[in-house]
Design a protein around this motif. Structure first.
Motif, PDB file in Angstrom:
ATOM      1  N   HIS A  59       0.735  -1.348   0.076  1.00 27.70           N
ATOM      2  CA  HIS A  59      -0.176   0.174  -0.191  1.00 27.70           C
ATOM      3  C   HIS A  59       1.220   0.675  -0.019  1.00 27.70           C
ATOM      4  CE1 HIS A  59       1.052   0.476   4.399  1.00 27.70           C
ATOM      5  NE2 HIS A  59       0.785   1.707   4.455  1.00 27.70           N
ATOM      6  N   ARG A  94      -6.986   1.185   1.287  1.00 24.37           N
ATOM      7  CA  ARG A  94      -7.514   1.756   2.168  1.00 24.37           C
ATOM      8  C   ARG A  94      -9.161   1.599   1.130  1.00 24.37           C
ATOM      9  NH1 ARG A  94      -6.056   7.396   4.901  1.00 24.37           N
ATOM     10  NH2 ARG A  94      -4.497   6.014   6.641  1.00 24.37           N
ATOM     11  N   ARG A  95      -9.500   0.377  -0.235  1.00 21.24           N
ATOM     12  CA  ARG A  95     -10.178   0.418  -1.153  1.00 21.24           C
ATOM     13  C   ARG A  95     -10.295  -1.656  -0.635  1.00 21.24           C
ATOM     14  NH1 ARG A  95      -9.077   2.791  -7.198  1.00 21.24           N
ATOM     15  NH2 ARG A  95      -6.570   1.156  -6.536  1.00 21.24           N
ATOM     16  N   ASP A  96     -10.860  -1.596  -0.112  1.00 17.93           N
ATOM     17  CA  ASP A  96     -11.759  -3.708  -0.556  1.00 17.93           C
ATOM     18  C   ASP A  96     -11.323  -4.021  -1.701  1.00 17.93           C
ATOM     19  OD1 ASP A  96     -12.056  -5.451   1.868  1.00 17.93           O
ATOM     20  OD2 ASP A  96     -13.606  -6.133   0.523  1.00 17.93           O
ATOM     21  N   HIS A 132      -2.982  -2.959   7.465  1.00 20.62           N
ATOM     22  CA  HIS A 132      -3.057  -1.441   7.232  1.00 20.62           C
ATOM     23  C   HIS A 132      -4.331  -1.233   6.827  1.00 20.62           C
ATOM     24  CE1 HIS A 132      -2.562   2.474   6.073  1.00 20.62           C
ATOM     25  NE2 HIS A 132      -3.041   1.584   4.474  1.00 20.62           N
ATOM     26  N   GLY A 133      -4.944  -0.376   6.636  1.00 20.88           N
ATOM     27  CA  GLY A 133      -6.581   0.219   6.546  1.00 20.88           C
ATOM     28  C   GLY A 133      -6.904  -0.467   6.319  1.00 20.88           C
ATOM     29  N   ALA A 134      -8.154  -1.230   4.958  1.00 28.67           N
ATOM     30  CA  ALA A 134      -9.383  -2.232   5.096  1.00 28.67           C
ATOM     31  C   ALA A 134      -8.537  -2.794   4.964  1.00 28.67           C
ATOM     32  CB  ALA A 134      -9.566  -2.221   2.895  1.00 28.67           C
ATOM     33  N   ARG A 189      -9.334   9.480  15.461  1.00 33.14           N
ATOM     34  CA  ARG A 189      -9.918   7.838  14.487  1.00 33.14           C
ATOM     35  C   ARG A 189     -11.450   8.648  15.427  1.00 33.14           C
ATOM     36  NH1 ARG A 189      -7.049   9.244  11.105  1.00 33.14           N
ATOM     37  NH2 ARG A 189      -5.991   7.502   9.386  1.00 33.14           N
ATOM     38  N   PHE A 199     -14.532   3.658   9.569  1.00 37.66           N
ATOM     39  CA  PHE A 199     -13.041   3.499   8.912  1.00 37.66           C
ATOM     40  C   PHE A 199     -13.379   4.946   7.443  1.00 37.66           C
ATOM     41  CE2 PHE A 199     -11.435   2.067   4.096  1.00 37.66           C
ATOM     42  CZ  PHE A 199     -10.361   1.742   5.014  1.00 37.66           C
ATOM     43  N   ARG A 201     -10.939   7.028   3.989  1.00 39.04           N
ATOM     44  CA  ARG A 201      -9.847   7.038   3.541  1.00 39.04           C
ATOM     45  C   ARG A 201      -9.633   8.418   3.589  1.00 39.04           C
ATOM     46  NH1 ARG A 201     -12.166   4.328  -2.236  1.00 39.04           N
ATOM     47  NH2 ARG A 201     -12.338   2.418  -1.630  1.00 39.04           N
ATOM     48  N   HIS A 242      -2.230   8.228  13.077  1.00 39.82           N
ATOM     49  CA  HIS A 242      -1.627   7.816  11.881  1.00 39.82           C
ATOM     50  C   HIS A 242      -0.651   8.757  11.543  1.00 39.82           C
ATOM     51  CE1 HIS A 242      -5.302   5.212  12.256  1.00 39.82           C
ATOM     52  NE2 HIS A 242      -4.416   4.864  11.131  1.00 39.82           N
TER      53      HIS A 242
END
Length: 275
Positions: A59, A94-96, A132-134, A189, A199, A201, A242
């Motif tokens: 990522h 951050r995109r599934d 990370h992220g998603a 967050r 969640f 982006r 973050h």
């Protein structure tokens, strides 16, 4: 995939136990090639935290950045963690991505192994893994993937801590399988009433004093205010801010100062969550 909704554990009283020692972590090295993220403050942030989650190339991050982050962590005595994500440089992870548990697990092991070798090269050990992220959010609700991930970590290096939210399937699986786990509180967050983070982006500019006060309140009273406007109980071992949040260094400094000024020690993970 076996996905389930998770509800946070209930407590009879909020804030029964004040935190006296706390891990402070941040996601580090999330640039790529000539592009930097986090306002180029990697070394300054590294000097303030106790654990670093270093991007491992899918990522964000690249071999040169990974080597530099490990060097900074060694210099400042910071615990080193692999921060693997979806294969998604464009979307910053951050995109599934629709993929099987076995595919995702192979990607995680590949990334973790890369960082572990950089750590070994510099004479230090890998301390933990934090998705990370998603991918982190996928594991939080995906029991099949969480089981596969923890089983693999136990076979490869059972001493590696795994970071996750308390309100997650990952946490329940780790406890059931006897794997060392670190529960996170996200200082930058929002939370919803299920105890999960909201969640997003992109995060806008945050006020350091507000973020610090929120983290301190969570440590001293065991609660967090949700986006629905109510307090919920929360328990955790580490606070994350973050490095890609605008003004991250100021947020981290303000949070650290608020905690230490109120008798809460920022310490190595082994002191916070003994194996």
């Amino acid at each position: 995939m076996n996905k389930r909704q998770f509800k946070p554990s209930t407590r009879t009283k909020m804030g029964e136990t004040m935190k006296r020692v706390m891990d402070l972590n941040s996601d580090m090295g999330e640039g790529f090639g000539p592009w930097s993220i986090g306002e180029g403050a990697d070394e300054a942030i590294m000097s303030q935290i106790s654990s670093a989650n270093i991007a491992t190339g899918f990522h964000a991050g690249d071999p040169n950045i990974m080597q530099r982050m490990v060097s900074y962590a060694k210099q400042y005595g910071v615990g080193i963690g692999a921060h693997p994500g979806f294969r998604d440089l464009v979307g910053f992870g951050r995109r599934d991505i629709k993929a099987s548990s076995s595919e995702l697990l192979n990607d995680v092991i590949y990334q973790t192994g890369a960082l572990r070798e950089f750590a070994h090269w510099q004479g230090v050990r890998l301390q933990h893994v934090k998705l990370h992220g998603a991918l982190y959010m996928r594991a939080a609700v995906d029991e099949e993937f969480s089981i596969a991930l923890i089983k693999a970590l136990q076979e490869i290096e059972p001493s590696l801590y795994l970071y996750c939210m308390e309100a997650s399937v990952t946490y329940q699986v780790a406890k059931r399988m006897g794997h060392p786990v670190v529960r996170e509180f996200y200082g930058d967050r929002n939370y919803d009433k299920t105890g999960s983070i909201v969640f997003t982006r992109q995060v806008g500019q945050l006020d350091p004093a507000t973020v610090a006060a929120r983290a301190l309140r969570a440590c001293t009273h065991g609660v967090v205010r949700t986006v629905e406007g109510e307090d919920i109980a929360i328990d955790f071992d580490s606070i994350c801010i973050h490095s890609d949040t605008p003004g991250a260094l100021a947020l981290i400094k303000a949070t650290k100062n608020a905690l230490t000024s109120n008798g809460i020690k920022i310490a190595s993970l082994s002191e916070v969550v003994p194996r």
